[in-house]
Design an enzyme around this catalytic site. Sequence first.
Site, mmCIF file in Angstrom:
data_model
loop_
_atom_site.group_PDB
_atom_site.id
_atom_site.type_symbol
_atom_site.label_atom_id
_atom_site.label_comp_id
_atom_site.label_asym_id
_atom_site.label_seq_id
_atom_site.Cartn_x
_atom_site.Cartn_y
_atom_site.Cartn_z
ATOM 1 N N THR A 65 15.797 -40.292 -9.847
ATOM 2 C CA THR A 65 17.092 -39.592 -10.196
ATOM 3 C C THR A 65 17.109 -39.557 -11.931
ATOM 4 O OG1 THR A 65 19.882 -39.522 -10.127
ATOM 5 C CG2 THR A 65 18.746 -41.625 -10.587
ATOM 6 N N LYS A 69 13.904 -36.185 -12.346
ATOM 7 C CA LYS A 69 12.880 -35.479 -11.865
ATOM 8 C C LYS A 69 11.920 -34.194 -12.428
ATOM 9 C CE LYS A 69 17.043 -35.637 -9.644
ATOM 10 N NZ LYS A 69 18.290 -35.093 -8.565
ATOM 11 N N ASP A 105 17.343 -32.150 -3.152
ATOM 12 C CA ASP A 105 18.355 -31.928 -3.491
ATOM 13 C C ASP A 105 19.058 -30.500 -2.539
ATOM 14 O OD1 ASP A 105 19.541 -33.726 -5.261
ATOM 15 O OD2 ASP A 105 17.503 -33.368 -6.659
ATOM 16 N N GLY A 130 21.059 -24.843 -15.393
ATOM 17 C CA GLY A 130 19.667 -26.849 -15.694
ATOM 18 C C GLY A 130 18.508 -27.536 -14.047
ATOM 19 N N ASN A 151 26.757 -19.636 -16.522
ATOM 20 C CA ASN A 151 25.865 -20.672 -18.111
ATOM 21 C C ASN A 151 26.323 -20.174 -19.079
ATOM 22 O OD1 ASN A 151 25.044 -22.858 -17.867
ATOM 23 N ND2 ASN A 151 23.205 -21.606 -19.537
ATOM 24 N N THR A 188 27.135 -28.025 -13.754
ATOM 25 C CA THR A 188 27.007 -28.771 -14.840
ATOM 26 C C THR A 188 27.073 -30.170 -14.957
ATOM 27 O OG1 THR A 188 29.164 -27.867 -15.547
ATOM 28 C CG2 THR A 188 27.123 -25.829 -15.523
HETATM 29 P P1 ATR Z 1 20.468 -30.692 -15.085
HETATM 30 O O1 ATR Z 1 19.270 -31.493 -14.459
HETATM 31 O O2 ATR Z 1 21.654 -32.044 -14.026
HETATM 32 O O3 ATR Z 1 20.784 -29.816 -13.722
HETATM 33 P P2 ATR Z 1 20.188 -30.047 -17.288
HETATM 34 O O4 ATR Z 1 18.986 -29.144 -16.480
HETATM 35 O O5 ATR Z 1 20.586 -30.705 -19.036
HETATM 36 O O6 ATR Z 1 21.280 -30.913 -16.508
HETATM 37 O O7 ATR Z 1 20.986 -28.737 -16.865
HETATM 38 C C1 ATR Z 1 22.245 -28.750 -17.730
HETATM 39 C C2 ATR Z 1 23.342 -27.492 -17.691
HETATM 40 O O8 ATR Z 1 24.955 -27.930 -18.301
HETATM 41 C C3 ATR Z 1 22.811 -26.217 -18.224
HETATM 42 O O9 ATR Z 1 23.369 -26.019 -17.511
HETATM 43 C C4 ATR Z 1 23.774 -26.205 -19.280
HETATM 44 O O10 ATR Z 1 24.208 -25.008 -20.215
HETATM 45 P P3 ATR Z 1 22.823 -24.573 -21.565
HETATM 46 O O11 ATR Z 1 21.917 -23.969 -20.699
HETATM 47 O O12 ATR Z 1 23.801 -24.151 -22.161
HETATM 48 O O13 ATR Z 1 22.752 -26.329 -22.507
HETATM 49 C C5 ATR Z 1 24.849 -27.304 -18.645
HETATM 50 N N1 ATR Z 1 26.397 -27.670 -19.628
HETATM 51 C C6 ATR Z 1 26.202 -28.750 -20.536
HETATM 52 N N2 ATR Z 1 26.858 -29.516 -21.285
HETATM 53 C C7 ATR Z 1 27.923 -27.977 -20.808
HETATM 54 C C8 ATR Z 1 29.217 -28.027 -21.742
HETATM 55 N N3 ATR Z 1 29.760 -28.509 -21.891
HETATM 56 N N4 ATR Z 1 29.682 -26.389 -20.995
HETATM 57 C C9 ATR Z 1 29.646 -26.124 -20.080
HETATM 58 N N5 ATR Z 1 28.170 -26.215 -20.171
HETATM 59 C C10 ATR Z 1 27.195 -27.098 -20.485
#
Ligand code: ATR
Length: 270
Positions: A65, A69, A105, A130, A151, A188
Amino acid sequence: MKITSKTKVCCIIGDPVEHSISPQIHNAGYQALGIDFVYLAFKVSNLKKSIEGLRVLGVKGIVVTIPHKIEVLKYVDKLDKDVKAIGAANTIVNEQKKLIAYNTDWSGAILALKEKASIAQKKVAVLGAGGAARAIVYGLKKENASVFVCNRTIKNAEELAKEFSLDGFASLNNKEMIKSADIIINTTSVGMHPQENSSPIPKEFLNSNQVVFDIVYTPKETQLLQMAQSIGSQVVYGDTMSINTAFPQFELFTGYKAPVSAMRKALIND
Ligand code: ATR
């Protein structure tokens, strides 16, 4: 089941990992079948050394996790086809010290969604671009959904849309695209503890005919899901995805069919 020198070991690795419900779910399955397995949780920061240790110790199954990953792909011997397409793995099977990576997943998310909605030809707005979004859009495409990604950083949405041949991309502020979707999926971390009072989108982006799925499960009733329920939309809880990722893991690790109801019960009693 008594733990002996023959007991087979499986585990979850992550950081943080203390909140994981995976040990309760898998151990309940072992107990229900009376099989000689035990499942533990390890907080892991040095992934390379940890994987090597688990390999040589013969730990049979490893659930991976946050935040490992993607990096874990570097330390295994073989990637299954879903892992290659998604670029991330959440499951590793140790076959006589050869490590094979899988991803459950995507199927967990699809099964969770199917409990409440049909997917084929539906317009789905995926919030976030992400790692979690990658697995989910992969599953949605397999189910012939029409997928749009929204996004905060539009460039990331564009790249994801291109890679997976999605039907469109937009910013998280695109009310028209989000409100017109049949299904909304939040991938997100917005709304996750300790930021329970936030939502990736405002209430006016929702409509009452939608199915709203939030993969965040701490808390279960995220602000997004509360808003959706308050206008009469159907909701899918994040913990239903977690449980559905566990069934194929159980089968890969033990070779037995997962005792679904006992494993679900562990989640409810948690
Ligand atoms: P995961 O592997 O859990 O998907 P990640 O790869 O870090 O984690 O992706 C996080 C996602 O959440 C991304 O799409 C991120 O948007 P950005 O591409 O703009 O960074 C989104 N995200 C994280 N915090 C956010 C926030 N406060 N508001 C909007 N989107 C957010």
